[in-house]
Design an enzyme around this catalytic site. Structure first.
Site, PDB file in Angstrom:
ATOM      1  N   CYS A 135       0.842  -1.197   0.000  1.00  0.00           N
ATOM      2  CA  CYS A 135       0.000   0.000   0.000  1.00  0.00           C
ATOM      3  C   CYS A 135       0.877   1.247   0.000  1.00  0.00           C
ATOM      4  O   CYS A 135       1.459   1.605   1.035  1.00  0.00           O
ATOM      5  CB  CYS A 135      -0.911  -0.006   1.234  1.00  0.00           C
ATOM      6  N   CYS A 138      -0.345   4.176   2.186  1.00  0.00           N
ATOM      7  CA  CYS A 138      -0.119   3.999   3.624  1.00  0.00           C
ATOM      8  C   CYS A 138       1.356   4.179   3.986  1.00  0.00           C
ATOM      9  O   CYS A 138       1.686   4.829   4.975  1.00  0.00           O
ATOM     10  CB  CYS A 138      -0.516   2.594   4.084  1.00  0.00           C
ATOM     11  N   ASP A 139       2.248   3.574   3.222  1.00  0.00           N
ATOM     12  CA  ASP A 139       3.644   3.468   3.653  1.00  0.00           C
ATOM     13  C   ASP A 139       4.630   4.337   2.874  1.00  0.00           C
ATOM     14  O   ASP A 139       5.755   4.554   3.344  1.00  0.00           O
ATOM     15  CB  ASP A 139       4.101   1.997   3.561  1.00  0.00           C
TER      16      ASP A 139
END
Ligand code: NAP
Length: 317
Positions: A135, A138-139
């Site tokens: 992701c 997200c990261d």
């Protein structure tokens, strides 16, 4: 009509299911959520969630899931740990076959999510969450201005590579074939992005970790293979983002319309082709898989289920 065990049964305890449980219970439905493992779904692996509205400081996926659960419990939702084997509509009621027995309800919501595919190369499993990610939203921000590797040739890989290219001008994007599978416009944007270096005919063979000064092992480099020449070489990267498709957890449910990848098709009220059966979150055929989207879809599904039950019992306005 026989009174079922519950008004509403929700299958799956990720963001969609937990949000549906809260909305179902608040609508005064006898609501039961069934989850086979820990509540929270894919959010649980996110260390610091930066994009969930209302949390300007990153919140861990684990903490967010706990808050979702607590909120649903506060309104009276019940929870059962069990695996669901089958969901069938029998006359007007749903029969949910679980590892703890059979339960019945007026309406049901499928919120079983999807699991991203893994490459299966050495180092991937061991370094997941330590530089290996599925992701970018997200990261990606953890690796700002660093060299990152993107694997895959579909829409997801190209979309996410474009996102990462806003964070760093050192993105290497590999794909096993000689062209992207992604939509042409998207593929062209990746090919023309000066921050992204595309390498076709290239596969990832191994991900290597190295301990940082705090003794925590993180992604350090990768072994790549160029298929057309057979050349094997190493490349230092801080992160590896894998986007090679995902598979919905919908195999247990039959008789419901799905797309060619197994995602459940619904209308905008999250209603499937089976009246009273709804679907929300990552197991649904949806264009943007995010926690906030799943939570919103869960709310719509529970609201629609409440309306369906009212109509079924002749209590609609
Ligand atoms: P996808 O379209 O199935 O693409 C998966 C990609 O991964 C393909 O390029 C495939 O290579 C590659 N791949 C699969 N297994 C691999 C392996 N073992 N090693 C290396 N490469 C491998 O999956 P997706 O990109 O996740 O998209 C899923 C669905 O969501 C699609 O319908 C897509 O259109 C949709 N989506 C849309 C958008 C958007 O519209 N912006 C964004 C994201 C997703 P090959 O090409 O060689 O098969």
């Amino acid at each position: 009509m026989l009174k079922p065990d519950k008004d509403l049964i929700i299958i799956g305890g990720g963001a969609a299911g937990l949000s549906a449980a809260q909305y179902g219970a608040r609508a005064n439905l006898r609501t039961l959520l069934i989850e086979e493992t820990a509540l929270g779904g894919q959010a649980l692996i996110i260390e610091g969630l930066e994009n969930y509205p209302g949390f300007p400081e990153p919140i861990s996926g684990f903490e967010l899931a706990q808050r979702f659960e607590q909120q649903a419990r506060n309104f009276g939702a019940e929870f059962l740990t069990a695996s669901v084997k089958k969901v069938q509509k029998h006359e007007a009621l749903f029969k949910v076959e679980t590892s703890s027995g059979i339960l019945t309800s007026y309406a049901a919501i499928i919120a079983t999510g999807a699991k991203h595919r893994m490459l299966g190369v050495p180092g991937e499993k061991e370094l997941a969450g330590k530089g290996v990610s599925y992701c970018a939203t997200c990261d990606g921000p953890f690796f700002k201005n660093q060299k990152m590797l993107v694997v895959g040739g579909g829409d997801a890989a190209c979309d996410e590579a474009m996102f990462l290219a806003k964070l760093s001008d050192k993105i290497i994007h590999i794909h096993r074939r000689d062209r992207f599978r992604a939509q042409k416009a998207l593929a062209l944007r990746v090919l023309n992005n000066p921050h992204i270096q595309v390498r076709f005919h290239t596969v990832l063979e191994r991900i290597h970790g190295m301990k940082n000064p705090m003794g925590i092992e993180k992604v350090h480099k990768v072994t790549l293979k160029q298929l057309d020449t057979g050349k094997v070489y190493e490349e230092e990267v801080a992160a590896v983002f894998v986007f090679i498709g995902s598979d919905p957890n919908t195999g247990f449910i039959e008789g419901v319309e799905k797309d060619e990848n197994g995602y459940i098709i619904t209308d905008q009220r999250m209603q499937t082709n089976v009246p009273g059966l709804f679907c929300a979150g990552d197991s649904r055929a949806t264009p943007f898989r995010q926690i906030v989207v799943a939570a919103g879809e869960g709310a719509i599904a529970a609201h629609s289920a409440a309306q369906y039950i009212d109509e079924l019992l002749g209590q609609a306005y």
